[in-house]
Scaffold this active site. Structure first.
Site, PDB file in Angstrom:
ATOM      1  N   ARG A 164      22.093 -15.012   7.981  1.00 33.01           N
ATOM      2  CA  ARG A 164      20.848 -14.774   8.678  1.00 33.01           C
ATOM      3  C   ARG A 164      20.320 -13.389   8.292  1.00 33.01           C
ATOM      4  O   ARG A 164      21.086 -12.466   8.074  1.00 33.01           O
ATOM      5  CB  ARG A 164      21.179 -14.800  10.183  1.00 33.01           C
ATOM      6  CG  ARG A 164      20.036 -14.598  11.093  1.00 33.01           C
ATOM      7  CD  ARG A 164      20.559 -14.564  12.525  1.00 33.01           C
ATOM      8  NE  ARG A 164      20.851 -13.195  12.930  1.00 33.01           N
ATOM      9  CZ  ARG A 164      20.828 -12.785  14.206  1.00 33.01           C
ATOM     10  NH1 ARG A 164      20.585 -13.640  15.156  1.00 33.01           N
ATOM     11  NH2 ARG A 164      21.084 -11.528  14.502  1.00 33.01           N
TER      12      ARG A 164
ATOM     13  N   LYS B  46      15.918 -16.129  19.262  1.00 34.97           N
ATOM     14  CA  LYS B  46      14.905 -16.714  20.141  1.00 34.97           C
ATOM     15  C   LYS B  46      15.194 -16.407  21.604  1.00 34.97           C
ATOM     16  O   LYS B  46      14.280 -16.213  22.395  1.00 34.97           O
ATOM     17  CB  LYS B  46      14.815 -18.227  19.895  1.00 34.97           C
ATOM     18  CG  LYS B  46      13.968 -18.538  18.667  1.00 34.97           C
ATOM     19  CD  LYS B  46      13.674 -20.008  18.545  1.00 34.97           C
ATOM     20  CE  LYS B  46      14.821 -20.742  17.912  1.00 34.97           C
ATOM     21  NZ  LYS B  46      14.490 -22.152  17.623  1.00 34.97           N
TER      22      LYS B  46
ATOM     23  N   GLU C   1      14.854 -25.848  16.258  1.00 34.49           N
ATOM     24  CA  GLU C   1      14.904 -26.376  17.615  1.00 34.49           C
ATOM     25  C   GLU C   1      13.632 -25.901  18.307  1.00 34.49           C
ATOM     26  O   GLU C   1      13.319 -24.707  18.262  1.00 34.49           O
ATOM     27  CB  GLU C   1      16.122 -25.834  18.378  1.00 34.49           C
ATOM     28  CG  GLU C   1      16.195 -26.427  19.787  1.00 34.49           C
ATOM     29  CD  GLU C   1      17.230 -25.768  20.688  1.00 34.49           C
ATOM     30  OE1 GLU C   1      17.762 -24.694  20.321  1.00 34.49           O
ATOM     31  OE2 GLU C   1      17.494 -26.314  21.773  1.00 34.49           O
TER      32      GLU C   1
END
Length: 560
Positions: free
Chosen positions: A262, A272, A35
RNA sequence: UGGUCCAUGGUGUAAUUGGCAACACUCCGGUUUUUGGUACCGUCAUUCAAGGUUCGAGUCCUUGUGGACCAACCA
């Protein structure tokens, strides 16, 4: 493709199983779907290396797809940064695509859903919808709008698209199952109204599709065979599959979502949102601040793409919780830079040394090997003169025999130069050592081949000639957080663990060959570590970053 | 209190699918060295627990325990 002896991770096992069950190899296709709402970090590097690595391994195309369905957070700046980083890491995408490329197709499918009674317009507030959604342990209840007529839904949805409503007035929901144990299946929202300009479609749309509705269909449209994402999307798989079931054609590849854990890293955060907070609150100067775990931050700090790729492959991929220790990352960069970084001499904490028996106006240029790990690196010359700098910590008036460096009455070798002996030192009134007086053995010049030059002397120091040295700004970095897992404390915010000493700026003194060093050039400052030239550097003022220190067994001995 | 997933040295990942627990890093000890670097050698685990199946279990089954995730008109 790659070596067959290497063991497979669970993702590769899934693919091998599919191939064994008849899935044809030439239909393999992958994607990396960021994204564009922030910069890529070291955790993304794992995902990039996984997906593009699979592409290389199976000779399959890999798309770079921007998941740009939320114009409130996404910006072109991030698109550009992401492309730069993926490219820099050394990967080539088959196609650069955007979820927003599919907005029309998604809309058309949504209309079909309405006609088939699979979606409806809900006109309640977000709070009401949330309320009816239930909890993980209690069923949800149906919206009063759940059974609107197809005609009314169609009309309303069209008006939504025509921007007749304010944000929040209506949403389009999939009609699935309000009693599902999976809350994502309780009539998930497919579209919301957002009066925001989009970085690609501008104001063409004022309704935007949600992630779940968009992602699987995008995979399908691109004929992605395997869609890998992180573990928190595991619950989304049921919905991913449900949406796919409504549109998939039997002669097309049906994408398969699988989830991996992750990567977490010690003493930093990889989210982020949190990295953005560090930038916005000026804890760091920018997304590419060398203290940031972003790809661009690591690059600026002097990490190489090869080192990051090796690191990602070494830590691998799996499904369990993990906290990868920074020592693994540091090993990767040392391992690479050791092979390729030219050796130079620089003194960062200077102490003046005067060679009392060296003629006052004499200077000579000594030959120095650029990299003993690499024959082809060649030689350069460094100037020697009567007055030198050495590191403060390399001299002691007296010390035990474990101290191999300079002490009164003892000899050390100056790297690429002469053997010197400390005779005396002068101090200020506080007892700080200001200068060391030494004598040198004129016959001991390195490489001269004399008997004296071949003498075994335990210590070897780096040094610079004061008269010839170039002052430069040197930025030293420490970990950004004092805690090993700053964002895994239930009772404390990660910002509480910021290390106030993560950056130290000093003036170092460099051998003159560094005068022409250009941004991104990297070096080993001998006995100190690896350093690169920062992008802030100029011909007038050189600026270096410390990439990583050398392994330092002496420092470890000192601690004990 | 419902559902999904996970559990192998200090760290990360493997284990030919039921056959001697391997690799890398770290740590510790040593050899070499004109970088206390590099290179090289060596030490460090009864695979969360308890049962079960089996000639044989890290792997299969059962029950526990511990952890992660799920109630954004975020992705």
């Amino acid at each position: 493709m790659s070596d067959d002896t290497k063991s497979l991770n669970f993702i590769e096992h899934i693919i091998e199983d599919d191939l064994a069950n008849g899935f044809s190899k030439n239909k393999l296709r992958f994607r990396f779907p960021p994204e564009p709402n922030g910069y890529l970090h070291i955790g993304h590097a794992s995902s990039i290396c996984l997906n593009f690595g699979l592409g290389l391994r199976y000779n399959a195309p890999v798309n770079l797809r921007f998941d740009d369905t939320n114009p409130a957070k996404e910006e072109q700046e991030y698109v550009d940064a992401i492309k730069r980083d993926v490219e820099w890491l050394g990967f080539n995408w088959a196609e650069e695509v955007y979820a927003s490329d599919y907005f029309q197709q998604l809309y058309d499918w949504a209309v079909t859903f309405i006609k088939e009674g699979k979606a409806y317009v809900d006109s309640q507030s977000a709070a009401q919808i949330a309320e009816q959604k239930g909890t993980p342990t209690e069923h949800g209840v149906a919206s009063p709008y759940r059974d609107r007529s197809v005609a009314e839904n169609l009309a309303l949805f069209n008006e939504m698209k025509e921007c007749k409503f304010a944000e929040g007035e209506h949403v389009l929901r999939a009609k699935i199952d309000m009693t599902s144990s999976n809350m994502l299946m309780r009539d998930p929202i497919m579209y919301r109204i957002l009066h925001k300009a989009h970085h690609r479609t501008n104001t063409d749309w004022c309704i935007y599709p949600m992630y779940d509705w968009t992602h699987g269909e995008s995979d399908y449209l691109e004929q992605v065979s395997h869609s890998f994402c992180t573990l928190e999307f595991a619950m989304h798989r049921e919905l991913y599959d449900w949406f796919l079931d409504q549109v998939v054609a039997s002669d097309k590849v049906r994408p398969k979502q699988r989830e991996f854990a992750r990567r977490n890293f010690s003493h930093t955060v990889v989210s982020k949102r949190k990295l953005l907070q560090l930038v916005e609150e000026k804890v760091v100067t920018s997304w590419d601040d060398p203290r940031m775990p972003t790809i661009s931050g690591l690059r600026r700090k002097g990490y190489t793409a090869e080192a990051i790729r090796n690191f990602s492959n070494t830590i691998g991929i799996a499904k369990r919780e993990n906290v990868v220790d920074v020592s693994l990352l540091e090993f990767s960069i040392r391992e690479h830079l050791n092979r390729v970084a030219p050796r130079v001499m620089a003194v960062l904490d200077p102490l003046k040394v005067v060679i009392t028996n060296y003629p006052k106006d004499q200077e000579e240029w000594l030959e120095a090997e650029n990299n003993q790990e690499d024959e082809s690196a060649g030689y350069r010359t460094v100037p020697f003169s009567r007055e030198l700098y050495i590191e403060k910590e390399d001299f002691r008036e007296e010390a035990n025999k474990k101290f191999f460096r300079l002490k009164l009455g003892n000899e050390v070798r100056l790297k690429n130069g002469y053997i010197i002996k400390a005779e005396s030192c002068t101090k200020d009134t506080d007892g700080n050592i200001l200068e060391v007086q030494c004598t040198y053995d004129p016959k001991s010049r390195s490489g001269s081949g004399t008997e004296e030059s071949l003498r075994k002397v335990k210590g070897t120091l780096h040094w610079v000639s004061i008269k010839h040295a170039i002052p430069a700004e040197v930025r030293l970095y420490d970990r950004l957080f004092t805690d090993e897992t700053p964002d895994q404390h239930k009772d404390k915010d990660f910002m509480e663990f910021i290390n106030p000493d993560s950056l130290t700026v000093i003036t170092g003194y460099l051998e003159p060959s560094l005068k022409t060093a250009q941004p991104e050039d990297f070096f080993q400052f001998q006995r100190l570590g690896y350093f690169n030239v920062d992008t802030d550097s100029s011909a007038e003022k050189l600026v270096f970053n410390k990439t990583v220190g050398l392994r330092d067994t002496w420092a470890k001995m000192q601690q004990k």
